[in-house]
Design a protein around this motif. Structure first.
Motif, PDB file in Angstrom:
ATOM      1  N   ARG A 156       5.582 -16.214 -42.439  1.00 29.58           N
ATOM      2  CA  ARG A 156       4.792 -15.956 -41.240  1.00 29.58           C
ATOM      3  C   ARG A 156       4.176 -17.282 -40.817  1.00 29.58           C
ATOM      4  N   ALA A 157       4.638 -17.799 -39.672  1.00 28.88           N
ATOM      5  CA  ALA A 157       4.226 -19.129 -39.241  1.00 28.88           C
ATOM      6  C   ALA A 157       2.876 -19.118 -38.545  1.00 28.88           C
ATOM      7  N   SER A 158       2.573 -18.044 -37.798  1.00 32.05           N
ATOM      8  CA  SER A 158       1.286 -17.918 -37.112  1.00 32.05           C
ATOM      9  C   SER A 158       1.044 -16.441 -36.865  1.00 32.05           C
ATOM     10  N   SER A 159       0.147 -16.104 -35.934  1.00 35.92           N
ATOM     11  CA  SER A 159      -0.290 -14.717 -35.746  1.00 35.92           C
ATOM     12  C   SER A 159       0.875 -13.751 -35.541  1.00 35.92           C
ATOM     13  N   ASN A 160       1.688 -13.962 -34.523  1.00 37.66           N
ATOM     14  CA  ASN A 160       2.831 -13.080 -34.276  1.00 37.66           C
ATOM     15  C   ASN A 160       4.130 -13.882 -34.234  1.00 37.66           C
ATOM     16  N   GLU A 161       4.173 -14.913 -35.038  1.00 31.26           N
ATOM     17  CA  GLU A 161       5.343 -15.789 -35.101  1.00 31.26           C
ATOM     18  C   GLU A 161       5.838 -15.880 -36.540  1.00 31.26           C
ATOM     19  N   PHE A 162       7.148 -15.684 -36.705  1.00 29.71           N
ATOM     20  CA  PHE A 162       7.766 -15.734 -38.027  1.00 29.71           C
ATOM     21  C   PHE A 162       8.814 -16.850 -38.046  1.00 29.71           C
ATOM     22  N   ALA A 163       9.209 -17.229 -39.246  1.00 22.94           N
ATOM     23  CA  ALA A 163      10.195 -18.306 -39.399  1.00 22.94           C
ATOM     24  C   ALA A 163      11.198 -17.938 -40.476  1.00 22.94           C
ATOM     25  N   VAL A 164      12.431 -18.399 -40.272  1.00 26.55           N
ATOM     26  CA  VAL A 164      13.489 -18.208 -41.261  1.00 26.55           C
ATOM     27  C   VAL A 164      14.188 -19.545 -41.448  1.00 26.55           C
ATOM     28  N   LEU A 165      14.396 -19.925 -42.703  1.00 27.05           N
ATOM     29  CA  LEU A 165      15.133 -21.151 -43.011  1.00 27.05           C
ATOM     30  C   LEU A 165      16.518 -20.758 -43.510  1.00 27.05           C
ATOM     31  N   ALA A 166      17.521 -20.958 -42.645  1.00 30.07           N
ATOM     32  CA  ALA A 166      18.902 -20.586 -42.985  1.00 30.07           C
ATOM     33  C   ALA A 166      19.638 -21.821 -43.484  1.00 30.07           C
ATOM     34  N   TYR A 167      20.257 -21.696 -44.637  1.00 30.23           N
ATOM     35  CA  TYR A 167      21.003 -22.818 -45.189  1.00 30.23           C
ATOM     36  C   TYR A 167      22.415 -22.808 -44.609  1.00 30.23           C
ATOM     37  N   SER A 168      22.465 -23.174 -43.336  1.00 28.82           N
ATOM     38  CA  SER A 168      23.708 -23.187 -42.576  1.00 28.82           C
ATOM     39  C   SER A 168      23.596 -24.293 -41.545  1.00 28.82           C
ATOM     40  N   ASP A 169      24.738 -24.759 -41.027  1.00 29.55           N
ATOM     41  CA  ASP A 169      24.692 -25.832 -40.030  1.00 29.55           C
ATOM     42  C   ASP A 169      24.299 -25.336 -38.656  1.00 29.55           C
ATOM     43  N   GLY A 170      24.202 -24.014 -38.467  1.00 30.70           N
ATOM     44  CA  GLY A 170      23.747 -23.453 -37.205  1.00 30.70           C
ATOM     45  C   GLY A 170      24.843 -23.208 -36.191  1.00 30.70           C
ATOM     46  N   ARG A 171      26.043 -23.743 -36.415  1.00 29.19           N
ATOM     47  CA  ARG A 171      27.102 -23.562 -35.422  1.00 29.19           C
ATOM     48  C   ARG A 171      27.732 -22.182 -35.503  1.00 29.19           C
ATOM     49  N   HIS A 172      27.657 -21.597 -36.652  1.00 31.48           N
ATOM     50  CA  HIS A 172      28.242 -20.264 -36.831  1.00 31.48           C
ATOM     51  C   HIS A 172      27.184 -19.331 -37.435  1.00 31.48           C
ATOM     52  N   LEU A 173      26.037 -19.316 -36.798  1.00 29.86           N
ATOM     53  CA  LEU A 173      24.914 -18.550 -37.326  1.00 29.86           C
ATOM     54  C   LEU A 173      24.811 -17.157 -36.715  1.00 29.86           C
ATOM     55  N   SER A 174      25.729 -16.825 -35.816  1.00 27.06           N
ATOM     56  CA  SER A 174      25.644 -15.517 -35.159  1.00 27.06           C
ATOM     57  C   SER A 174      25.802 -14.372 -36.155  1.00 27.06           C
ATOM     58  N   PHE A 175      26.489 -14.638 -37.282  1.00 26.19           N
ATOM     59  CA  PHE A 175      26.636 -13.602 -38.308  1.00 26.19           C
ATOM     60  C   PHE A 175      25.276 -13.158 -38.841  1.00 26.19           C
ATOM     61  N   PHE A 176      24.275 -14.041 -38.685  1.00 31.23           N
ATOM     62  CA  PHE A 176      22.933 -13.724 -39.158  1.00 31.23           C
ATOM     63  C   PHE A 176      21.984 -13.382 -38.016  1.00 31.23           C
ATOM     64  N   THR A 177      22.051 -14.157 -36.930  1.00 30.75           N
ATOM     65  CA  THR A 177      21.077 -13.963 -35.848  1.00 30.75           C
ATOM     66  C   THR A 177      21.262 -12.621 -35.144  1.00 30.75           C
TER      67      THR A 177
END
Length: 639
Positions: free
Chosen positions: A272-293
């Motif tokens: 939980r980064a702030s009041s209504n903000e969350f964060a996720v650290l994905a160990y991926s290069d981000g180019r093929h992250l749709s499988f998670f997002t």
């Protein structure tokens, strides 16, 4: 992770215990040695008594039997002499002589033996009889020295005292150990709890921002490819406002649980980064992250819909990839981690610019950082301009607002900034930069000062015919606003009646009670209030129901589409009719054609603003416009 101070304290405690145990061991060794020494001393004195007794017996036998050989007597005499002499002169027996006051008694006995040496050597029976009598007097004293001080009650009491003392020391050592262990445990538990608070969010149970930064730091340190997602629940404040903070906390807890269940199978840390903000650290290069997002969005969307079925909440996700961060820039690992977090935040800001009615995802691009740098530069320069009375880059333009009254003319004060490098700055960007940097109130006050200056310089000859509308930012509409107005218009308090403060719907719904109180206080000093951009919000009617405005401004989007969309024409006509029924004047923005003006006049709109009449003008140009308009007696509306 246990902090160094705790480790140092634990080491100190156990070092103290070790030293205490060592001291106790040394005491025990000294006690054992003393006991052994005492036993040896007792043996030495016992031997002295036995040898004295043996000499006495030999002496008595010699005196009784005339035929008794003197040889045995001489032998026991020599042994006794040697025993006394050794006891009184030997270094090994010094402690025995001092410890038990044995020296005077032994010396007296030894002098007795020495005094009768010739009698023993010569066999003088008369003198030997005297020696026997005197030995019978000394012998009990020697026996008493040994018995009472070494094997008698005194010796027993001394050993019992030492035993008792060592037991007390062992007990004290045990209690001290327990106390130290107890406090060490308490300190460890408290430190662990503080450590947990430092790394964990108490409400949701998720890790917090500190933990997230630590994960980013480790990923950078290990040169591990990773992608950061920042997730914001848009309009989450509505839950707190309409349902209460308790329901808002329950909603956050449910969303956090859902987010954790999504990330757990992938091994992705979330926080939980702030009041209504969350964060996720994905160990991926981000180019093929749709499988998670995509599953992430779907799952959180279902959770949001179950919490608040009104479908007014939406998700905004900002994504930043570690591949976009220059690892060879020379920055430290912490700086690189913070840079990635900043990139994700910039992407989230872009995602939140999308319509609030739908979910949005944005990925960081290099130009976002350039825009952020521009905003930071504008912030610094804006602050400098607001305190510099001689600058001319920041100024106020005035767009005319015409009405059916030929003797009155209004205008809206609009902030403008011509930047030497960036050119004309978007007015909305100016206000946003001011609000973000805490300069909103100062900017509003500066605009009022420019209005006051124009009324009493360029417009002085006609200022009684002019009404000025001023847009208020969120931070400027507060309790200090009235004091600022009174201060600025202190020399011309009558001019306050020419001011019209324009507020937006979002400013009113945060706290309607507070807003109503401020409105009444502003009216008490002669200021009128207008509701700007009427019709664009979802609660415009509710605002009119709870608050009393002097004017409403129909948003330009309604005016622009009237010619092509009949529905919008009906909406504007309805707004006019309703406002007039409530005793509220209607102002139409964005009037650009004669056809629009004619239609709006037929609907009964009271005032008009737009390029059909004039663009925003400088103070001197607006004065010229006013002179021409007043001389022509409202010819613009009569054509």
């Amino acid at each position: 992770m246990v902090k160094r101070p705790l480790i140092a304290f634990v080491m100190f405690v156990f070092t103290a215990l070790l030293l205490t145990a060592t001291a106790l061991y040394q005491f025990h060794q000294a006690y054992t040695k003393q006991t052994l020494h005492t036993q040896l001393s007792a043996w030495a004195l016992a031997q002295m008594e036995l040898e004295t007794l043996e000499f006495r017996n030999d002496l008595a036998l010699y005196l009784v039997e005339d035929s008794s050989p003197r040889r045995s007597l001489l032998l026991t005499y020599d042994i006794l002499w040697s025993r006394y002499d050794t006891f009184l002169s030997s270094q090994e027996t010094a402690a025995m002589r001092r410890a038990f006051n044995a020296q005077p008694i032994v010396e007296r006995a030894f002098r007795l033996i020495q005094r009768h040496e010739q009698a023993v050597l010569n066999g003088d029976r008369e003198r030997l009889q005297n020696l026997l009598n005197e030995i019978d007097i000394v012998l009990p004293q020697i026996r008493n020295l040994m018995v009472n001080n070494f094997t008698g009650p005194a010796s027993i009491e001394q050993r019992a005292f030492l035993d008792e003392k060592i037991k007390v020391m062992y007990a004290a050592m045990f209690i001290l150990t327990l106390v130290l262990i107890f406090f060490a445990f308490r300190l460890y538990r408290n430190s662990s709890k503080q450590q947990e608070l430092a790394w964990q969010d108490r409400l949701t149970g998720l890790p917090n921002r500190n933990y997230l930064l630590d994960c980013l730091y480790k990923a950078v340190q290990q040169n591990r490819i990773h992608t950061l997602l920042l997730i914001d629940i848009r309009r989450f404040k509505d839950i707190n406002d309409l349902m209460g903070y308790e329901q808002g906390d329950k909603a956050l807890t449910k969303l956090a649980s859902q987010l954790n269940s999504i990330c757990l199978p992938y091994g992705y840390p979330c926080a939980r980064a702030s009041s209504n903000e969350f964060a996720v650290l994905a160990y991926s290069d981000g180019r093929h992250l749709s499988f998670f997002t995509q599953p992430l969005c779907d799952s959180l969307r279902r959770a949001i819909d179950s919490i608040y079925p009104g479908h007014r909440l939406s998700l905004a996700i900002g994504i930043a990839k570690s591949l976009d961060v220059d690892a060879h820039s020379g920055n430290s690992h912490w700086q690189l981690a913070n840079e990635l977090l900043n990139n994700a935040d910039l992407a989230l800001m872009r995602a939140k610019q999308a319509p609030v009615t739908k979910d949005s995802i944005d990925t960081f691009k290099t130009e976002y950082e350039q825009e952020a740098q521009q905003r930071r530069r504008l912030r610094d320069e804006l602050k400098a301009h607001l305190i510099d009375p001689y600058q001319d880059a920041l100024y106020v333009a005035f767009q005319p607002i015409v009405s059916a009254d030929p003797n009155r003319l209004g205008c809206e004060a609009l902030v403008r900034w011509h930047h030497p490098e960036y050119g004309p700055i978007n007015p909305e960007l100016i206000v946003n930069v001011a609000e973000e940097s805490g300069l909103g109130q100062r900017l509003g006050k500066w605009i009022l000062q420019q209005v006051h200056h124009a009324l009493n310089t360029e417009w002085q000859s006609i200022n009684t015919h002019i009404d000025i509308a001023v847009n208020l930012s969120d931070s400027f509409f507060n309790e200090s606003l009235i004091a600022d107005v009174i201060t600025i218009f202190a020399k011309h308090p009558e001019q306050r009646k020419q001011l019209i403060f324009e507020v937006t719907e979002t400013m009113t719904i945060d706290d309607i009670g507070r807003f109503s109180l401020l409105m009444n206080q502003l009216r008490d000093v002669g200021i009128r209030i207008a509701l700007d951009d009427f019709g664009t919000g979802w609660s415009s009617m509710a605002v009119l129901n709870h608050l009393s405005f002097d004017k409403v401004k129909v948003d330009r989007s309604f005016v622009t589409g009237m010619a092509d969309i009949t529905r919008q024409q009906v909406l504007v006509d309805t707004i006019c009719h309703m406002a007039h029924q409530l005793g509220i004047h209607v102002v139409a923005e964005g009037v650009e054609t004669r056809e629009q003006l004619t239609s709006l006049q037929q609907m009964g709109v009271d005032e008009f603003q737009g390029y059909f009449f004039a663009k925003p003008l400088s103070a001197i140009d607006f004065y010229a416009f006013c002179i021409d308009y007043l001389n022509q007696k409202n010819v613009l509306l009569s054509k």
